[in-house]
Scaffold this active site. Sequence first.
Site, PDB file in Angstrom:
ATOM      1  N   LYS A  75      50.211  38.254  21.048  1.00 50.25           N
ATOM      2  CA  LYS A  75      50.259  37.200  22.056  1.00 50.25           C
ATOM      3  C   LYS A  75      51.356  37.491  23.074  1.00 50.25           C
ATOM      4  O   LYS A  75      52.448  37.826  22.647  1.00 50.25           O
ATOM      5  CB  LYS A  75      50.558  35.880  21.346  1.00 50.25           C
ATOM      6  CG  LYS A  75      50.699  34.700  22.264  1.00 50.25           C
ATOM      7  CD  LYS A  75      51.083  33.479  21.473  1.00 50.25           C
ATOM      8  CE  LYS A  75      51.469  32.407  22.458  1.00 50.25           C
ATOM      9  NZ  LYS A  75      52.139  31.325  21.842  1.00 50.25           N
ATOM     10  N   LYS A 106      54.622  38.166  18.869  1.00 51.32           N
ATOM     11  CA  LYS A 106      54.649  37.174  19.934  1.00 51.32           C
ATOM     12  C   LYS A 106      55.789  37.540  20.874  1.00 51.32           C
ATOM     13  O   LYS A 106      56.954  37.548  20.489  1.00 51.32           O
ATOM     14  CB  LYS A 106      54.870  35.790  19.339  1.00 51.32           C
ATOM     15  CG  LYS A 106      54.915  34.692  20.389  1.00 51.32           C
ATOM     16  CD  LYS A 106      55.028  33.331  19.735  1.00 51.32           C
ATOM     17  CE  LYS A 106      55.088  32.231  20.757  1.00 51.32           C
ATOM     18  NZ  LYS A 106      55.292  30.923  20.135  1.00 51.32           N
TER      19      LYS A 106
END
Length: 327
Positions: free
Chosen positions: A256, A203
């Site tokens: 992400k 992330k």
Amino acid sequence: MQRFEIKMYCSPEFPAYRMRRLRRFKIIQETQLKKDDFVYPLFIDENIKKRKEIASIPGQYRFPLKEIVEEVTSLREIGIRSVILFGIPSKKNMVGSEAYNKNGVVQRAIKAIKKEITDIIVIGDVCLCEYTSHGHCGILTEENYIDNDKTLDVIGKIAESYAESGIDIVAPSGMMDGTVRFVRKRLDDEGYTDVAIMAYSAKYNSGFYSPFRDAADSSPSFGDRSTYQMDYKNSDEAMREIYLDIKEGADIVMVKPALSYLDIIYRAKKMFNFPLAAYNVSGEYAMLKLSSLDQDRVMEEILSSIKRAGADIIISYHAKEFIERFL
Ligand code: PBG
């Protein structure tokens, strides 16, 4: 979506043309999106009585608890079979304790959905940022450091409370080290061995989350998330993060955001060949919505590119309209 197509003459020694003809019949189309590729994000807000459009993510809503079953039922009818839940609580504090309240907004939503709808996968985002008064994803020390290890205990409590409410998959998104191992052990110790973990493994510390932070009221009140989220200049590091999460017991790993990170998705799939999710985040969605581009056409191009790069699962605010228009 049928677009006008111009026939082409091409001399037979150039076989690429024949390939393109076959592609029209999908026999050699390499990437095909299907309903089950998608996870649809839902925001449940404890502070409202009626659904409210999220200004920063046009076309998406915050739902009050009492409308959530109705919404998931209608999603289910168009063929969406998984949702990821985010909660907006009525109370916040320094340690985010509402996040593991057995009667918290997400816990009640999980129970309500699971009671009424059987064939739906419910995923719970496990994080503190929506629940802490300072908006960080972790517990702070007196010097305002993030205390990784203290945070794990709270993450464990949240995961357990979701499991108790009937969740299928927990998705820890705070990027604290050791989260997956800690959560796996906690769930197993409490007898929730069949609850799966989708880890937000790679992330990135991204500017593309800002619409979400407005939606979930989760912006940090000071500093940023660069000490726990990844630097977008790094790619090897993402492979290490993913490797660790797989070793710690993740069932699905995630990259992400998605669009500026297609290389990371591609590399992760090639390297690990492990169930891989990509989060097509709020800023990516908003960027298209606020543009003058051909919405349907570009939406399909974007979602196809994420799948082509190697994602098995696509978390996207486009899921609903894409399925309605194309599938
Ligand atoms: C953290 C979380 C965030 C998103 C999903 N989970 C925000 C953040 O890290 O700041 C962002 C998703 C999006 O932008 O759509 N709970």
